[in-house]
Scaffold this motif. Structure first.
Motif, PDB file in Angstrom:
ATOM      1  N   TYR A 149       0.841  -1.209   0.000  1.00 39.24           N
ATOM      2  CA  TYR A 149       0.000   0.000   0.000  1.00 39.24           C
ATOM      3  C   TYR A 149       0.871   1.252   0.000  1.00 39.24           C
ATOM      4  N   HIS A 150       1.900   1.224   0.815  1.00 33.06           N
ATOM      5  CA  HIS A 150       2.827   2.351   0.910  1.00 33.06           C
ATOM      6  C   HIS A 150       3.546   2.581  -0.426  1.00 33.06           C
ATOM      7  N   SER A 151       4.014   1.501  -1.052  1.00 31.89           N
ATOM      8  CA  SER A 151       4.731   1.616  -2.328  1.00 31.89           C
ATOM      9  C   SER A 151       3.805   2.130  -3.431  1.00 31.89           C
ATOM     10  N   PHE A 152       2.554   1.661  -3.435  1.00 32.44           N
ATOM     11  CA  PHE A 152       1.596   2.124  -4.435  1.00 32.44           C
ATOM     12  C   PHE A 152       1.322   3.613  -4.278  1.00 32.44           C
ATOM     13  N   THR A 153       1.187   4.068  -3.021  1.00 30.16           N
ATOM     14  CA  THR A 153       0.968   5.491  -2.770  1.00 30.16           C
ATOM     15  C   THR A 153       2.151   6.323  -3.232  1.00 30.16           C
ATOM     16  N   LEU A 154       3.347   5.867  -2.930  1.00 25.85           N
ATOM     17  CA  LEU A 154       4.543   6.582  -3.358  1.00 25.85           C
ATOM     18  C   LEU A 154       4.644   6.628  -4.879  1.00 25.85           C
ATOM     19  N   PHE A 155       4.285   5.530  -5.552  1.00 31.81           N
ATOM     20  CA  PHE A 155       4.290   5.470  -7.010  1.00 31.81           C
ATOM     21  C   PHE A 155       3.387   6.554  -7.592  1.00 31.81           C
ATOM     22  N   ALA A 156       2.178   6.698  -7.041  1.00 33.57           N
ATOM     23  CA  ALA A 156       1.237   7.712  -7.528  1.00 33.57           C
ATOM     24  C   ALA A 156       1.754   9.116  -7.250  1.00 33.57           C
ATOM     25  N   VAL A 157       2.369   9.328  -6.073  1.00 43.94           N
ATOM     26  CA  VAL A 157       2.914  10.643  -5.736  1.00 43.94           C
ATOM     27  C   VAL A 157       4.037  11.020  -6.697  1.00 43.94           C
ATOM     28  N   LEU A 158       4.935  10.079  -6.977  1.00 43.35           N
ATOM     29  CA  LEU A 158       6.060  10.371  -7.873  1.00 43.35           C
ATOM     30  C   LEU A 158       5.584  10.653  -9.295  1.00 43.35           C
ATOM     31  N   LEU A 159       4.569   9.936  -9.766  1.00 41.90           N
ATOM     32  CA  LEU A 159       4.037  10.196 -11.107  1.00 41.90           C
ATOM     33  C   LEU A 159       3.536  11.634 -11.232  1.00 41.90           C
ATOM     34  N   THR A 160       3.006  12.158 -10.135  1.00 42.68           N
ATOM     35  CA  THR A 160       2.480  13.526 -10.143  1.00 42.68           C
ATOM     36  C   THR A 160       3.568  14.555  -9.904  1.00 42.68           C
ATOM     37  N   ALA A 161       4.472  14.262  -8.976  1.00 45.23           N
ATOM     38  CA  ALA A 161       5.425  15.272  -8.523  1.00 45.23           C
ATOM     39  C   ALA A 161       6.626  15.446  -9.433  1.00 45.23           C
ATOM     40  N   LEU A 162       7.141  14.357  -9.999  1.00 43.25           N
ATOM     41  CA  LEU A 162       8.384  14.443 -10.771  1.00 43.25           C
ATOM     42  C   LEU A 162       8.291  15.397 -11.967  1.00 43.25           C
ATOM     43  N   PRO A 163       7.213  15.351 -12.776  1.00 34.76           N
ATOM     44  CA  PRO A 163       7.139  16.311 -13.889  1.00 34.76           C
ATOM     45  C   PRO A 163       7.034  17.756 -13.429  1.00 34.76           C
ATOM     46  N   ILE A 164       6.387  17.978 -12.266  1.00 34.31           N
ATOM     47  CA  ILE A 164       6.163  19.335 -11.789  1.00 34.31           C
ATOM     48  C   ILE A 164       7.427  19.925 -11.174  1.00 34.31           C
ATOM     49  N   ILE A 165       8.102  19.135 -10.334  1.00 33.85           N
ATOM     50  CA  ILE A 165       9.251  19.655  -9.602  1.00 33.85           C
ATOM     51  C   ILE A 165      10.514  19.653 -10.447  1.00 33.85           C
ATOM     52  N   PHE A 166      10.779  18.521 -11.132  1.00 36.08           N
ATOM     53  CA  PHE A 166      12.041  18.362 -11.844  1.00 36.08           C
ATOM     54  C   PHE A 166      11.910  18.525 -13.352  1.00 36.08           C
ATOM     55  N   LYS A 167      10.704  18.855 -13.830  1.00 35.10           N
ATOM     56  CA  LYS A 167      10.459  19.076 -15.257  1.00 35.10           C
ATOM     57  C   LYS A 167      10.803  17.855 -16.100  1.00 35.10           C
ATOM     58  N   LEU A 168      10.590  16.663 -15.544  1.00 35.11           N
ATOM     59  CA  LEU A 168      10.830  15.439 -16.293  1.00 35.11           C
ATOM     60  C   LEU A 168       9.667  15.190 -17.249  1.00 35.11           C
ATOM     61  N   THR A 169       9.947  14.496 -18.344  1.00 38.09           N
ATOM     62  CA  THR A 169       8.877  14.124 -19.258  1.00 38.09           C
ATOM     63  C   THR A 169       8.055  13.004 -18.632  1.00 38.09           C
ATOM     64  N   THR A 170       6.897  12.740 -19.212  1.00 33.85           N
ATOM     65  CA  THR A 170       6.041  11.683 -18.691  1.00 33.85           C
ATOM     66  C   THR A 170       6.722  10.313 -18.741  1.00 33.85           C
ATOM     67  N   PRO A 171       7.403   9.919 -19.842  1.00 35.70           N
ATOM     68  CA  PRO A 171       8.118   8.626 -19.838  1.00 35.70           C
ATOM     69  C   PRO A 171       9.206   8.567 -18.777  1.00 35.70           C
ATOM     70  N   GLN A 172       9.986   9.639 -18.620  1.00 40.93           N
ATOM     71  CA  GLN A 172      11.036   9.646 -17.602  1.00 40.93           C
ATOM     72  C   GLN A 172      10.445   9.509 -16.202  1.00 40.93           C
ATOM     73  N   SER A 173       9.361  10.223 -15.951  1.00 38.94           N
ATOM     74  CA  SER A 173       8.716  10.160 -14.637  1.00 38.94           C
ATOM     75  C   SER A 173       8.183   8.762 -14.361  1.00 38.94           C
ATOM     76  N   TYR A 174       7.583   8.148 -15.371  1.00 37.65           N
ATOM     77  CA  TYR A 174       7.028   6.810 -15.178  1.00 37.65           C
ATOM     78  C   TYR A 174       8.133   5.803 -14.885  1.00 37.65           C
ATOM     79  N   GLN A 175       9.223   5.879 -15.633  1.00 42.52           N
ATOM     80  CA  GLN A 175      10.326   4.943 -15.423  1.00 42.52           C
ATOM     81  C   GLN A 175      10.923   5.088 -14.028  1.00 42.52           C
ATOM     82  N   LEU A 176      11.151   6.320 -13.587  1.00 44.44           N
ATOM     83  CA  LEU A 176      11.746   6.548 -12.277  1.00 44.44           C
ATOM     84  C   LEU A 176      10.783   6.145 -11.158  1.00 44.44           C
ATOM     85  N   ALA A 177       9.507   6.494 -11.298  1.00 40.12           N
ATOM     86  CA  ALA A 177       8.522   6.123 -10.279  1.00 40.12           C
ATOM     87  C   ALA A 177       8.372   4.606 -10.194  1.00 40.12           C
ATOM     88  N   LEU A 178       8.372   3.930 -11.347  1.00 42.05           N
ATOM     89  CA  LEU A 178       8.230   2.477 -11.359  1.00 42.05           C
ATOM     90  C   LEU A 178       9.450   1.798 -10.738  1.00 42.05           C
TER      91      LEU A 178
END
Length: 342
Positions: A149-178
């Motif tokens: 449950y904790h890992s799933f929550t973190l996965f969803a948070v990273l998918l949202t936060a990484l593009p906003i904070i670090f200006k990563l593209t959607t593929p980059q954000s997905y790969q890093l979050a996964l």
């Protein structure tokens, strides 16, 4: 930290902890209220997402460094944090995180696709975080389930936060979050696989790699959390000067299609400064046709405007057509539909 400052902080902190111990429900109420506030603020002012996402990421340090922080607090202030308080703090973080990301996924989900399953699970996880009987009696006692449950929550948070904070593209954000979620699944898998054999470690590594591969294959079911369509049109006319489409069509004749061609127009909302390549994938009766690449940039309030003009159609164009708007990672942003008749 100066000793005098520490001494001055002790009395109010002790009163706060005593209040929380006497009224443990206050933390849960505060978590729900702040999570709901995050939901409403993000829905109305997307520019606040950067600040809120940063707070969410920083809050995860508490879970990662819990034992170190407890020892440090005991050394600084002369008392240990009670376990019930730590449990409520963890619940608060889950509530904040899930209610923060939920509006992003609700907006970006293509509901008549497999993405509805992911967003439905996310909404269910958010409800669990504010339902004490489920959270404390069903979820928390099962360590492997709680960590999942904790890992799933973190996965969803990273998918949202990484593009906003670090200006990563959607593929980059997905790969890093996964990758992060797969690595954090190690304690859960360790609790499930209890065999004492030499190949236990090999099995654990294999399962983590399999989990990562499954997550990558399932990316088409995961909405791109920071990309959504604000305006769409399928039309035979387009004003290039003003970048404005003509009347939207749901149905047109084969003669119209051959004589004028067809424009697929999309306005895509993206975080500020984000550069992303997306594709218009033209599909006829379920069969994929042209993949036309488009580069978008974040910043425009009403969405970055992009369009494709298709003039080459098959000899028999009758039937149902779709223009799927896809990321480079294969996540669907949205879909335009129209029908060609005699």
């Amino acid at each position: 930290m100066p000793l005098s400052l520490l001494e001055s902080c002790k009395p109010p902190l002790r009163r706060l902890f005593a209040l929380i111990q006497r009224n443990p429900g206050l933390v849960a109420i505060f978590g729900f209220a702040s999570g709901l506030a995050s939901f409403l603020l993000v829905e109305r002012q997307a520019e606040l997402a950067q600040v809120l996402a940063t707070v969410m990421l920083v809050s995860w340090l508490w879970l990662i460094l819990e034992n170190i922080l407890r020892a440090q607090i005991a050394r600084w202030f002369g008392f240990e944090l009670p376990p019930p308080l730590l449990r409520y703090a963890t619940q608060l973080i889950h509530q904040e995180s899930l209610f923060f990301v939920l509006p992003f996924f609700i907006i970006t989900t293509t509901w008549n696709s497999g993405q509805a399953l992911f967003t439905g699970v996310l909404a269910a996880a958010a409800l669990v975080s504010i339902t004490d009987p489920l959270y404390y009696k069903k979820l928390a006692p099962r360590r492997w389930l709680f960590l999942t449950y904790h890992s799933f929550t973190l996965f969803a948070v990273l998918l949202t936060a990484l593009p906003i904070i670090f200006k990563l593209t959607t593929p980059q954000s997905y790969q890093l979050a996964l990758a992060t979620a797969a690595l954090l699944s190690f304690p859960s898998l360790l609790g499930i696989i209890t065999i004492r054999r030499w190949w236990r470690g090999v099995l654990l590594v294999g399962l983590i790699l399999a989990l990562g591969a499954t997550g990558w294959l399932a990316r088409v079911w995961v909405p791109p959390a920071t990309l959504w369509l604000t305006e769409v049109a399928v039309t035979t006319e387009f004003d290039n000067r003003n970048r404005a489409p003509g009347a939207t069509l749901k149905q047109l004749s084969a003669a119209q299609l051959r004589n004028q061609g067809l424009y697929a127009y999309t306005a895509i909302n993206a975080p500020r400064g984000l550069n992303e390549r997306i594709y218009h994938v033209w599909r006829h009766n379920g069969r994929a046709g042209e993949h036309i690449a488009l580069d978008i940039q974040g910043g425009r309030k009403n969405g970055y405007r992009a369009w494709t003009h298709k003039q080459n159609f098959p000899a028999d164009p009758l039937g149902n057509w779709q223009v799927q708007v896809m990321t480079e990672a294969g996540q669907m942003i949205g879909v335009l539909r129209f029908k060609v008749v005699e």
